[in-house]
Design a protein around this motif. Structure first.
Motif, mmCIF file in Angstrom:
data_model
loop_
_atom_site.group_PDB
_atom_site.id
_atom_site.type_symbol
_atom_site.label_atom_id
_atom_site.label_comp_id
_atom_site.label_asym_id
_atom_site.label_seq_id
_atom_site.Cartn_x
_atom_site.Cartn_y
_atom_site.Cartn_z
ATOM 1 N N TYR A 5 0.958 -1.254 -0.165
ATOM 2 C CA TYR A 5 -0.039 0.150 -0.087
ATOM 3 C C TYR A 5 0.889 1.415 0.111
ATOM 4 C CZ TYR A 5 -3.268 3.618 1.860
ATOM 5 O OH TYR A 5 -4.031 4.735 1.999
ATOM 6 N N ARG A 6 0.311 2.164 -0.847
ATOM 7 C CA ARG A 6 1.126 3.308 -0.746
ATOM 8 C C ARG A 6 0.209 4.517 -1.068
ATOM 9 N NH1 ARG A 6 6.880 5.594 -2.398
ATOM 10 N NH2 ARG A 6 6.368 7.625 -3.086
ATOM 11 N N HIS A 7 0.122 5.572 -0.486
ATOM 12 C CA HIS A 7 -0.551 6.615 -0.757
ATOM 13 C C HIS A 7 -0.027 8.028 -0.053
ATOM 14 C CE1 HIS A 7 -4.305 8.823 -1.322
ATOM 15 N NE2 HIS A 7 -4.411 9.499 0.015
ATOM 16 N N HIS A 133 -9.686 4.905 5.788
ATOM 17 C CA HIS A 133 -10.152 3.348 5.664
ATOM 18 C C HIS A 133 -9.383 2.298 4.907
ATOM 19 C CE1 HIS A 133 -13.701 4.099 8.017
ATOM 20 N NE2 HIS A 133 -14.082 5.296 7.375
ATOM 21 N N GLY A 134 -8.866 3.026 3.571
ATOM 22 C CA GLY A 134 -7.836 2.343 3.066
ATOM 23 C C GLY A 134 -6.501 1.911 3.619
ATOM 24 N N LEU A 135 -6.110 2.968 4.373
ATOM 25 C CA LEU A 135 -4.955 2.630 5.168
ATOM 26 C C LEU A 135 -5.043 1.485 6.307
ATOM 27 C CD1 LEU A 135 -1.906 3.295 5.881
ATOM 28 C CD2 LEU A 135 -2.690 5.288 7.165
ATOM 29 N N ALA A 136 -6.173 1.865 6.983
ATOM 30 C CA ALA A 136 -6.410 0.762 7.940
ATOM 31 C C ALA A 136 -6.552 -0.632 7.394
ATOM 32 C CB ALA A 136 -7.707 1.453 8.682
ATOM 33 N N ALA A 137 -7.400 -0.658 6.458
ATOM 34 C CA ALA A 137 -7.414 -2.217 5.987
ATOM 35 C C ALA A 137 -6.236 -2.538 5.301
ATOM 36 C CB ALA A 137 -8.494 -2.080 4.395
ATOM 37 N N ALA A 138 -5.126 -1.859 4.874
ATOM 38 C CA ALA A 138 -3.866 -2.331 4.301
ATOM 39 C C ALA A 138 -3.158 -2.760 5.648
ATOM 40 C CB ALA A 138 -3.402 -1.085 3.562
ATOM 41 N N ILE A 139 -3.239 -1.945 6.644
ATOM 42 C CA ILE A 139 -2.556 -2.431 8.023
ATOM 43 C C ILE A 139 -2.968 -3.638 8.388
ATOM 44 C CG2 ILE A 139 -1.730 -1.503 10.288
ATOM 45 C CD1 ILE A 139 -1.855 1.109 8.978
ATOM 46 N N ARG A 140 -4.495 -3.709 8.537
ATOM 47 C CA ARG A 140 -4.937 -4.908 9.130
ATOM 48 C C ARG A 140 -4.623 -6.108 8.531
ATOM 49 N NH1 ARG A 140 -9.957 -1.423 10.070
ATOM 50 N NH2 ARG A 140 -9.771 -0.779 12.391
ATOM 51 N N ALA A 141 -4.530 -6.108 6.804
ATOM 52 C CA ALA A 141 -4.153 -7.238 5.863
ATOM 53 C C ALA A 141 -2.704 -7.355 6.108
ATOM 54 C CB ALA A 141 -4.356 -6.814 4.589
ATOM 55 N N ALA A 142 -1.900 -6.653 6.284
ATOM 56 C CA ALA A 142 -0.409 -7.040 6.510
ATOM 57 C C ALA A 142 -0.330 -7.671 7.951
ATOM 58 C CB ALA A 142 0.454 -5.635 6.603
ATOM 59 N N LEU A 143 -0.913 -6.928 8.869
ATOM 60 C CA LEU A 143 -1.049 -7.802 10.353
ATOM 61 C C LEU A 143 -1.510 -9.188 10.169
ATOM 62 C CD1 LEU A 143 -2.195 -4.764 12.582
ATOM 63 C CD2 LEU A 143 0.169 -5.854 12.690
ATOM 64 N N SER A 144 -2.400 -9.569 9.447
ATOM 65 C CA SER A 144 -3.115 -10.773 9.416
ATOM 66 C C SER A 144 -2.312 -11.814 8.423
ATOM 67 C CB SER A 144 -4.565 -10.838 9.214
ATOM 68 O OG SER A 144 -4.574 -10.305 7.900
ATOM 69 N N SER A 145 -1.315 -11.139 7.495
ATOM 70 C CA SER A 145 -0.634 -11.946 6.991
ATOM 71 C C SER A 145 0.432 -13.001 7.271
ATOM 72 C CB SER A 145 0.141 -11.139 5.868
ATOM 73 O OG SER A 145 0.968 -11.656 4.951
ATOM 74 N N PRO A 146 0.446 -14.178 6.524
ATOM 75 C CA PRO A 146 1.446 -15.070 7.332
ATOM 76 C C PRO A 146 3.068 -14.875 7.241
ATOM 77 C CG PRO A 146 0.130 -16.173 5.373
ATOM 78 C CD PRO A 146 -0.547 -14.755 5.830
ATOM 79 N N ALA A 147 3.098 -13.792 6.102
ATOM 80 C CA ALA A 147 4.608 -13.535 5.779
ATOM 81 C C ALA A 147 4.947 -12.686 6.942
ATOM 82 C CB ALA A 147 4.222 -12.559 4.386
ATOM 83 N N ARG A 148 4.345 -12.210 7.899
ATOM 84 C CA ARG A 148 4.942 -11.354 8.943
ATOM 85 C C ARG A 148 6.014 -12.307 9.658
ATOM 86 N NH1 ARG A 148 2.099 -8.197 13.166
ATOM 87 N NH2 ARG A 148 1.620 -9.830 14.115
#
Length: 148
Positions: A5-7, A133-148
């Motif tokens: 995500y980049r904005h 909302h887009g930034l929050a969704a991107a952070i949440r998606a990255a937090l739930s990603s198994p690549a973390r």
């Protein structure tokens, strides 16, 4: 690591405030006969306008990054440090730019919408954005990603 995500939010309001207040102050100084202080004021306000001309936020698989304008100062936060993410609305009196006073640390260039990141009980960051909302969704998606 690829950016997920980049904005970039333009800081139209902060730039306008800097340039208008600088021009107004310079006119007052020139009318009072202070040429060099007027020039210094205009240069200073122009530099501040450039530094806070925008706010860019990037989310990667392991890190959140953000910077103002040309990126002279960059901020990084490992995603593992984030405990909670929420979309919030700042008060107008909290101002623009950087706020490191008691309470949440605030990074914003325009508008009142922000994403609040809770790192601990007394460690809160708010990143202003026109895409909260887009930034929050991107952070949440990255937090739930198994690549973390």
């Amino acid at each position: 690591m690829a950016v997920q995500y980049r904005h970039t939010q333009p800081g139209i309001f902060s730039v306008a405030i800097c340039l208008v207040s600088g021009a107004f102050g310079a006119v007052l100084l020139l009318n009072a006969g202070y040429r060099w202080p007027a020039i210094v004021l205009l240069v200073t306000e122009s530099v501040v306008a450039i530094l806070f001309s925008s706010l860019t936020v990037e989310v990667e698989s392991r890190e959140l990054r953000w910077y103002f304008g040309p990126g002279l100062w960059r901020y990084r936060l490992p995603l593992v440090a984030i405990k909670e993410v929420a979309v919030v609305r700042n008060h107008w009196w909290q101002g623009l730019g950087l706020r490191m006073a008691p309470g949440p640390r605030l990074y914003t260039v325009s508008g009142l919408d922000a994403v609040e990141l809770r790192l601990g009980p007394n460690d809160i960051r708010r990143i202003g954005t026109d895409d909260a909302h887009g930034l929050a969704a991107a952070i949440r998606a990255a937090l739930s990603s198994p690549a973390r």
